[in-house]
Scaffold this active site. Sequence first.
Site, PDB file in Angstrom:
ATOM      1  N   TYR A  40     -76.004   3.491 -27.408  1.00  0.00           N
ATOM      2  CA  TYR A  40     -77.283   3.364 -26.709  1.00  0.00           C
ATOM      3  C   TYR A  40     -78.259   2.623 -27.614  1.00  0.00           C
ATOM      4  O   TYR A  40     -77.864   1.719 -28.346  1.00  0.00           O
ATOM      5  CB  TYR A  40     -77.778   4.752 -26.276  1.00  0.00           C
ATOM      6  CG  TYR A  40     -78.846   4.680 -25.213  1.00  0.00           C
ATOM      7  CD1 TYR A  40     -78.624   3.989 -24.023  1.00  0.00           C
ATOM      8  CD2 TYR A  40     -80.083   5.279 -25.403  1.00  0.00           C
ATOM      9  CE1 TYR A  40     -79.602   3.891 -23.052  1.00  0.00           C
ATOM     10  CE2 TYR A  40     -81.078   5.198 -24.430  1.00  0.00           C
ATOM     11  CZ  TYR A  40     -80.832   4.501 -23.263  1.00  0.00           C
ATOM     12  OH  TYR A  40     -81.796   4.405 -22.300  1.00  0.00           O
ATOM     13  N   LYS A  95     -59.944  10.456  -2.648  1.00  0.00           N
ATOM     14  CA  LYS A  95     -59.563   9.040  -2.673  1.00  0.00           C
ATOM     15  C   LYS A  95     -59.724   8.477  -4.083  1.00  0.00           C
ATOM     16  O   LYS A  95     -58.886   7.721  -4.581  1.00  0.00           O
ATOM     17  CB  LYS A  95     -60.449   8.258  -1.704  1.00  0.00           C
ATOM     18  CG  LYS A  95     -60.017   6.829  -1.458  1.00  0.00           C
ATOM     19  CD  LYS A  95     -59.020   6.768  -0.345  1.00  0.00           C
ATOM     20  CE  LYS A  95     -58.779   5.336   0.091  1.00  0.00           C
ATOM     21  NZ  LYS A  95     -58.056   5.255   1.352  1.00  0.00           N
TER      22      LYS A  95
END
Length: 777
Positions: A40, A95
């Site tokens: 970061y 899925k």
Amino acid sequence: MQKDLRKQEALKYHAEGKPGKIEVVPTKETKTQRDLSLAYSPGVAEPCKEIAANKENVYLYTAKGNLVAVISNGTAVLGLGDIGPEASKPVMEGKGVLFKIFADIDVFDIEVNETDPEKFISIVKALEPTFGGINLEDIKAPECFVIEKALREQLSIPVMHDDQHGTAIISSAALLNALQLQKKKIEKVRFVINGAGAAAMACIQLYVSLGAKPENFCVFDINGPLHRERSDLEEFKLKFANAKPDVTLAKAMKDADVFVGLSVGNVVTKEMVRSMAKNPIVFAMANPDPEIGWEEATSVRKDLIMATGRSDFPNQVNNVLGFPYIFRGALDVRATQINEDMKLAAVRALAQLAQTPVPDIVNLAYNAKTINFGAEYIIPKPLDPRLLATVAPAVARAAIASGVAQKPVTDWEGYANDLNRRLGLDNQVIRVLGSKARRDPKRIVFAEADNAKILKAAQIVIDEGIGFPILLGDENKIRTIAQNNGIDLEGLPIYDPRSDAMESKRNHYGELFFNKRNRKGFNFYESKKVMKDRNYFGCMMVETGEADAMISGLSKNYPDTIRPAIQCIGMEEGTNRIAGMYLMMTKKGPIFLADTTVNFHPTAEQLAEIALLVAKEVMQFNIQPRMAMLSYSNFGSSNSAEARLVAKARDLVKKQMPELIIDGEMQVSLAFNNELLKENYPFSELVDKAVNTLIFPNLAAGNVAYNLLKEVGSADAIGPILLGLKKPVHILQLGSSVRNIVNMAMIAVVDAQIKIQAETDELIRRSPWWKRLKNKI
């Protein structure tokens, strides 16, 4: 300078592990403050600037290229209908799991509370910067047609509504194979389609792309037959509105060649199936209840080929055969869309895969003795590990050929290897062996050819170009087994050592064998008689050069197989013993274990020789051996005779092969714990080196270790690989699978290549012209 280094470090941190750089373990450390500063702020600013300068860099520095959105508004969830976006979330999450486990694609599931098509389109379009592809799911018709069409036109990433195209692709592959088996041409057959929703219309359109004629379709929806007098039909359905207004499903089924159901259960009767044309095809794909049950349909037509959407019957039309691999191929070439050519490529790849020999692991997964291409196997099984490396490259090739790929693949073999490595299916060792074997296939004697596993393996060996099988055994029995298991033996030689036809060959081998063993326990009569034994006969074929390698032991005791090899072929020059090695495929990668099968209580000198034999063999796998010589003692912590023996053996190895990375004596836990080794024994050669070879102090330790690893499911075992013989003979373990037999065949072929090359090199070195050439040089 420091700033530039920091920038490069930050860019490298964010680039590692992205699509195209496949890693087995995460590549990003997050343990220290420095790691976090790269992940970061402030380090993350560097890739941000690179992407701002060139948007294409988003694929280099972020996960976009391997990220698919599964998006739904919950208006047509399974057979539950419009249950809303919240209730659709479990399906979308499921899925995502399938994308990951079958194709290593990362997924965010997004459930959108919007039913207006235009607003839905705007929402999805705004998400394009985040994702490499969009999978639309469970959106009702006709809105799904409008939504998909608009998104395909407006986005530059692949978009597919799987409810439409997934079923179409899988059923098309099944249709091609069913038509082939029924000896029918797609352009001539007459179709009855029950259902005109998203999936049904996608099926029809893809069948037409494969050659079906629009005028040969009779289509029904909830309001009856599609005919020209109806005013409620969308434009794209009109060319299939061929029915007469008064036709019923029963009338339409009479003399039809193909029935495709994507509607509701139990609407087709036995009488309807009975009335169909000769050699009919029925795809009853309604779920959970098909239009007609498997037992009902097959009970009235023995010439029927049938498929359903259920897993408890043969020929399941399952979308998981398509969408993971289609998106994988599309993402890997950075396709801008999934077009018709890519869908057709997937269809043909699936159809062709079903016609190839089924791996033993698939038979095992489905509790089947043998799965063969035929009426009850027209599409691959969802758990077939070959799907990823078969379908994804076909889709990628089609994307490149049709001009929608932005990042073409140039190394297709490398790409296939990368695909398999994604799922841990690529035992690189075996793939290296396979590549080597195919470059120069050799003749392999299978001494136990009256076994279905051996025959299946022999077919794969010849089909995959690994080698040329020679089968030993009773020919009638072998051919009967082959016929019963659907195995093609065309062109493979079969010899029965016990037959009269082999008498001359037996006598010849017997004489040669007698000359080898005439003062070692065999008289002339026994030497000829023993050649009726297939192991002796096969070994003599190898010894005389009529074959290059032999595989046996599936149904025989280890000594009964190893003895003929030693007596007929003998040991390599300069070798005083043979040894047995196993290759274990573990989560840590390949690990070689020896001796696991031959030497009970080796001396230090013998243990050193075993280690050298193993090192030589491991190098043939294109792997640098990093060896730990095992004991219950760590570097002299015990002064017992057993511990000193292992330490002495290591010293002897280093004298003969100083460059070899080997250390010991040591405990196995220490060998695999680098931090512990580094902290306590920093002098060890194995510090910061991942051990890949274990040398055990005796047979009991080695044998117990490999069996334990194998049986608790920690590793797959390949072997035993016999070391030290002059020519390759390899012994199968009891209960070996077909794939294990094929793997052993690969090893035998590569061993044969190496030994033949060594013999050739030695002949050259001994020749007079070589000596003259050396003198001139």
